[in-house]
Write a protein that holds these residues in place. Structure first.
Motif, PDB file in Angstrom:
ATOM      1  N   THR A 158      34.230 -30.207-124.876  1.00  0.00           N
ATOM      2  CA  THR A 158      35.338 -31.073-124.479  1.00  0.00           C
ATOM      3  C   THR A 158      35.502 -32.238-125.449  1.00  0.00           C
ATOM      4  O   THR A 158      36.606 -32.653-125.761  1.00  0.00           O
ATOM      5  N   LYS A 196      28.492 -16.417-110.933  1.00  0.00           N
ATOM      6  CA  LYS A 196      28.396 -16.751-112.343  1.00  0.00           C
ATOM      7  C   LYS A 196      27.248 -17.712-112.591  1.00  0.00           C
ATOM      8  O   LYS A 196      27.001 -18.602-111.791  1.00  0.00           O
ATOM      9  N   ILE A 197      26.591 -17.525-113.698  1.00  0.00           N
ATOM     10  CA  ILE A 197      25.555 -18.451-114.158  1.00  0.00           C
ATOM     11  C   ILE A 197      26.045 -18.904-115.527  1.00  0.00           C
ATOM     12  O   ILE A 197      26.568 -18.088-116.281  1.00  0.00           O
ATOM     13  N   SER A 198      25.885 -20.159-115.858  1.00  0.00           N
ATOM     14  CA  SER A 198      26.507 -20.631-117.095  1.00  0.00           C
ATOM     15  C   SER A 198      25.954 -19.887-118.312  1.00  0.00           C
ATOM     16  O   SER A 198      24.802 -19.466-118.335  1.00  0.00           O
ATOM     17  N   LEU A 224      38.861 -22.416-105.681  1.00  0.00           N
ATOM     18  CA  LEU A 224      37.530 -22.914-106.026  1.00  0.00           C
ATOM     19  C   LEU A 224      36.523 -21.768-105.990  1.00  0.00           C
ATOM     20  O   LEU A 224      36.835 -20.681-105.516  1.00  0.00           O
ATOM     21  N   VAL A 225      35.341 -22.042-106.479  1.00  0.00           N
ATOM     22  CA  VAL A 225      34.269 -21.063-106.393  1.00  0.00           C
ATOM     23  C   VAL A 225      33.404 -21.405-105.184  1.00  0.00           C
ATOM     24  O   VAL A 225      32.985 -22.546-105.013  1.00  0.00           O
ATOM     25  N   THR A 273      25.000 -20.908-121.033  1.00  0.00           N
ATOM     26  CA  THR A 273      23.847 -21.542-121.670  1.00  0.00           C
ATOM     27  C   THR A 273      22.523 -20.961-121.152  1.00  0.00           C
ATOM     28  O   THR A 273      21.549 -20.891-121.885  1.00  0.00           O
ATOM     29  N   VAL A 274      22.496 -20.552-119.892  1.00  0.00           N
ATOM     30  CA  VAL A 274      21.264 -19.962-119.352  1.00  0.00           C
ATOM     31  C   VAL A 274      20.933 -18.684-120.136  1.00  0.00           C
ATOM     32  O   VAL A 274      19.784 -18.442-120.508  1.00  0.00           O
ATOM     33  N   SER A 280      28.626 -19.448-106.125  1.00  0.00           N
ATOM     34  CA  SER A 280      28.841 -18.873-107.445  1.00  0.00           C
ATOM     35  C   SER A 280      27.920 -17.695-107.731  1.00  0.00           C
ATOM     36  O   SER A 280      26.729 -17.728-107.436  1.00  0.00           O
ATOM     37  N   ASP A 319      30.846 -23.436-120.613  1.00  0.00           N
ATOM     38  CA  ASP A 319      30.705 -22.911-119.244  1.00  0.00           C
ATOM     39  C   ASP A 319      31.952 -22.186-118.781  1.00  0.00           C
ATOM     40  O   ASP A 319      31.892 -21.385-117.860  1.00  0.00           O
ATOM     41  N   PHE A 320      33.098 -22.531-119.375  1.00  0.00           N
ATOM     42  CA  PHE A 320      34.345 -21.979-118.841  1.00  0.00           C
ATOM     43  C   PHE A 320      34.664 -20.591-119.385  1.00  0.00           C
ATOM     44  O   PHE A 320      35.749 -20.067-119.180  1.00  0.00           O
ATOM     45  N   ALA A 341      30.120 -27.137-121.873  1.00  0.00           N
ATOM     46  CA  ALA A 341      31.486 -27.582-121.585  1.00  0.00           C
ATOM     47  C   ALA A 341      31.666 -29.025-122.062  1.00  0.00           C
ATOM     48  O   ALA A 341      32.702 -29.394-122.598  1.00  0.00           O
ATOM     49  N   LEU A 342      30.629 -29.839-121.878  1.00  0.00           N
ATOM     50  CA  LEU A 342      30.753 -31.248-122.248  1.00  0.00           C
ATOM     51  C   LEU A 342      30.926 -31.424-123.758  1.00  0.00           C
ATOM     52  O   LEU A 342      31.860 -32.084-124.206  1.00  0.00           O
TER      53      LEU A 342
END
Ligand code: SF4
Lengths: 449, 428
Positions: B105, B16-18, B10-11, B20-21, B14, B135-136, B101-102
């Motif tokens: 998906t 990392k920042i997504s 797991l993280v 999208t930012v 974090s 995001d991934f 990510a949504l």
């Protein structure tokens, strides 16, 4: 998951559900004109203050990664809640369901931190791909012999308010009533929906101590997991400010016969009223008398302390835009300072709240029923406001327009509750209104043609 | 190969920042624009809060506000509704629809849907384009770079229709990386114009998220380059790219407009800034203005004065790849050595570094930094530094609890001095 949702939204004491049956809580967000947070956000607001629990976000990076360490809730004990834990799903995880990663993440958390409990939050993507959070948490819980609690509040299921309620439902289903306190006192009280923003609950707890009242469980500001487990042993519940967790109070009334009331600690009047109401619900005459003397004393003291501030604030016109639940309590505090409330945001308020607000502000005030900064600014200008009082999201909207501002929500850094908090609030209002920058910022450069 | 990866499942905390930012940030540097996040509404609310808190300015951002039902019955309708609403209410010049990510998906084909949408009204001249930012993958830095690339391609379509373009002798394009602040971009622009160059900057944060072109509040960006100015990029002699992550953007302009580019991987630290100025001197055939000669002397003086304090110090640092690279190179000049370095995702530039960089989170940094004497990371690292009792200095994004994050400088001689002073205040 569906079952929890249904329970949470059949809450009869919640006006949101009565007024808009058929919808889950508040009206859905509109594409291209939305600003609100998601249900996952709401669930975290409610549960994250349980400071010694681990809070694991099961989802892609953005949900947990963009939001951790953003809340103003303070803890006096453990700081595990400040860790941002997320499964950070990869594309592969999403294709194959991500269960394996979740199970291993839970194992790792237990090895590293030995928490008394873990809250596992669903997010849009995990809900969409059909992760069976209940089953995974149940299995893991058995294996590790600690509560591992699924929080089925994916973002797209509704607003922040609905997430608060779903989190409350998780507390009802998995936490409350599962432990007993080491000892009980005749005056055991719970707070519900108080998040210790900027440590403001500590000021209230101090008052209670002076009156011999014990705060048994804080739901959830500055709490540890155990105290939420034994909340059912209290004699009185107070739902603080918002109605979002009314389901928790209702549940405890039905199942454990604990009476509850909704109150607030904003302003001296309401602080006194709430303290007296608490005493009455305990039903002990000595306590009732003590509280009466105590509050009268405090009010006298604060009357004196606020004299100067009142001179400045008298007649000043405030526009309040808090996103709903706390509005009425803040209005009455402002009025106590002699201010006039000329507009109130009601887009997220329940029917009952709106009635209450109307009673307080009278016919002249404008009620703003839509979201969005533009409308707020227009109303402010129309009503010739002097100060905007709103959530953090609107600070820089106001500042760009050179409007004095006071912040009043989750992320703020200042404690405004109780008598001490009220004094601080008055001081901040005065500073905001009188600050020299408003004059300076409006100056044109002298060389301008 | 000097990159290793965190072994955790797991993280924890974090770094990392997504992506999208980064996408949202890039759009803030284009005037009267607005990014629309293709997702449920909460994602946008988090990003708004995160960025507002760092920049202390309103951030232009909207959302397609997907709900559970929309996802079942087609996310496309939401996207169209969101674009229509934004156009109707605010009339922006540029709209970027950013995937998440949504939306990835559910496999919503933004590209196709947007194309169909545009065909409905071919007379509409504003720029509307999609960017894939799940995001991934990557982090803030890659999201910003991808958005700039997509923007250039879109902008180029409308420029190429109006060919031919005449090249202007002193005109250059500037593409600053995501690790540069408004203050940095302003500094680079000033330097370039002091050498007599006319600069087209994009994204231009130098007057966005701080002092802006237009006063008052608007749901759209109030600062950044205007579309009219940006259409001039095709008439530049050269593109100056700052930051390894932006190289591809330079390449795209080269391909589409036949304009060469030059990459500066860092403009911080004596050697890197010297390299920049000597290149400028050659390129423009102008002398280095005396102001910069003085600043250079001041920098050297500051480095000499502070070498007792910095020499031999070890530090822990976590940041986005380009930023990390920039600071490692500079701290080397100060005689400091890394105890541990962590970055958010693997890039070719990180692989070329001598030092070992771990791709991981702030917890990975905390676990390898007991021996470090100071800690550099975004404000999320403060708790970890606190647990290890190491002096902490916030860098990168997000930074909380201090003001003027957008103005802090780290480029040029002046910016390097300011950075040196800021670090010295923490360690002395
Ligand atoms: S809306 Fe969904 S995807 Fe976005 S932050 Fe909330 S839970 Fe995560």
């Amino acid at each position: 998951m569906k079952n929890h949702m249904i329970n949470a939204f059949q809450e009869p004491a919640c006006q949101h559900n009565q007024a808009q049956s058929g919808q889950q809580g508040c009206a859905p967000a509109k594409p291209g004109q939305s600003n609100g947070g998601c249900a996952f956000d709401g669930a975290q607001i409610t549960l994250l203050p349980i400071a010694d629990a681990a809070h694991l976000v099961h989802g892609p990076l953005a949900c947990g990664g963009n939001s951790w360490e953003r809340r103003g809730s303070l803890s006096s004990g453990s700081s595990l809640y400040r860790y941002g834990l997320t499964t950070d799903l990869s594309e592969q995880d999403i294709i194959f369901g991500g269960d394996d990663k979740l199970v291993k993440s839970i194992n790792e958390i237990i090895q590293r931190f030995q928490p008394p409990a873990i809250f596992v939050y669903a997010t849009c993507v995990t809900a969409l791909i059909g992760v069976d959070l209940d089953a995974i948490c149940h299995q893991a819980s058995k294996r590790h012999a600690i509560p591992i609690i699924p929080v089925n509040s994916p973002g797209f299921s509704g607003s922040k308010n609905s997430g608060n309620r779903l989190a409350g439902q998780a507390l009802i289903d998995y936490v409350i009533g599962t432990e007993d306190p080491p000892f009980q006192t005749p005056f055991d009280l719970n707070f519900i929906g108080e998040y210790n923003i900027a440590g403001e609950m500590w000021d209230i707890e101090d008052l209670l101590k002076q009156l011999g009242i014990r705060l048994l469980s804080r739901i959830t500001g500055d709490s540890h997991f155990k105290e939420v487990q034994w909340a059912h042993r209290a004699k009185v519940n107070m739902v603080v400010c918002g109605r979002a967790l009314i389901n928790v109070a209702r549940h405890m009334e039905d199942k454990y016969e604990i009476p509850y009331f909704e109150g607030s600690f904003y302003g001296a009047k309401q602080t006194s009223y709430s303290l007296r109401k608490i005493a009455r619900l305990f039903g002990d005459q000595r306590l009732i008398d003590n509280v009466a003397v105590f509050t009268a004393n405090e009010e006298k003291k604060i009357e004196q302390a606020l004299k100067e501030a009142r001179k400045v604030l008298k007649g000043k016109r405030a526009l309040l835009y808090t996103g709903g639940v706390k509005s009425w309590s803040v209005i009455s505090a402002l009025q106590e300072l002699g201010m006039e409330v000329v507009g109130v945001g009601i887009s997220k308020s329940s029917q009952e709240d709106i009635v209450r607000i109307k009673d307080l502000v009278g016919e002249d005030a404008l009620l703003i029923d839509s979201r969005g900064a533009r409308v707020v600014l227009e109303t402010f200008k129309k009503k010739q406001g002097d100060i905007l009082i709103a959530g953090g999201r609107n600070i820089y909207v106001a500042l760009k327009e050179r409007i004095p501002f006071l912040e009043i929500n989750q992320e703020r850094d200042h404690a405004y509750a109780g008598y001490t908090g009220f004094r601080q609030m008055a001081r901040h209002l005065v500073t905001a209104l009188q600050h020299p920058v408003w004059k300076l910022a409006k100056l044109d450069p002298p060389w301008k043609e | 190969m000097t990159i290793c990866f965190s072994e955790k499942k797991l993280v924890i905390n974090s770094l990392k920042i997504s992506q999208t930012v980064g996408g949202v940030l890039a759009l803030q540097g284009i005037f009267r624009s607005i990014p629309i996040l293709h997702s449920a509404q909460g994602c946008a609310a988090f990003i708004k809060a995160l960025m507002t808190n760092h920049y202390r300015d309103p951030v232009a951002l909207q959302t397609t506000a997907l709900t559970e039902l929309d996802i079942i019955f087609g996310a496309e309708q939401n996207m169209i509704k969101a674009i229509d609403t934004v156009i109707d209410k605010n009339d922006p010049s540029v709209i970027a629809v950013l995937s998440t990510a949504l939306s990835e998906t559910v496999d919503d084909d933004m590209e196709k849907n947007l194309k169909n949408y545009r065909e409905n009204d071919p007379t509409d001249l504003r720029l509307i384009f999609p960017v894939s930012l799940p995001d991934f993958e990557g982090s803030l830095e890659s999201g910003y770079a991808r958005t700039v690339e997509a923007f250039i391609v879109e902008l180029s379509h409308c420029i190429l229709e109006n060919r031919p373009v005449k090249k202007q002798g002193n005109r250059v394009n500037l593409i600053p990386g995501s690790h540069l602040t408004s203050g940095d971009v302003m500094e680079i622009k000033t330097i370039l114009s002091d050498f007599g160059l006319e600069v087209m900057t994009f994204p231009d944060l130098s007057h966005s998220l701080s002092a802006t072109l237009a006063d008052g509040y608007s749901p759209l960006t109030q600062g950044g380059s205007t579309l009219t100015d940006l259409k001039k990029i095709a008439s530049a002699q050269l593109t100056i790219v700052v930051g390894n992550s932006m190289e591809k953007a330079g390449q795209i302009i080269e391909e589409l407009h036949d304009i060469p580019y030059i990459l500066f991987d860092s403009l911080t630290g004596l050697e890197k800034v010297d390299h920049f100025f000597s290149w400028l001197k050659n390129f423009t055939q102008s002398p280095v203005p005396s102001r910069y000669q003085w600043e250079r002397k001041q920098l050297i003086d500051a480095m000499v004065d502070s070498h007792f304090y910095f020499g031999g110090k070890s530090y822990a640092m976590a940041s986005e790849p380009d930023h990390l690279y920039t600071l490692v190179m500079f701290l080397k000049e100060l005689g400091c050595m890394p105890a541990k370095l962590v970055s958010s995702y693997a890039t070719p530039a990180l692989k070329t570094m001598e030092e070992t960089v771990e791709i991981g989170d702030l917890d990975d940094l905390e676990r390898g930094s007991d021996a470090a004497e100071f800690w550099l990371s975004n404000s999320h690292g403060q708790q970890g530094a606190g647990r290890l009792s190491i002096p902490f200095m916030p860098i990168g994004f997000p930074i909380t609890g201090q003001i003027a994050n957008g103005y802090r400088r780290q480029v040029g001689f002046r910016g390097t001095i300011e950075l040196l002073l800021a670090i010295s205040q923490v360690i002395i």
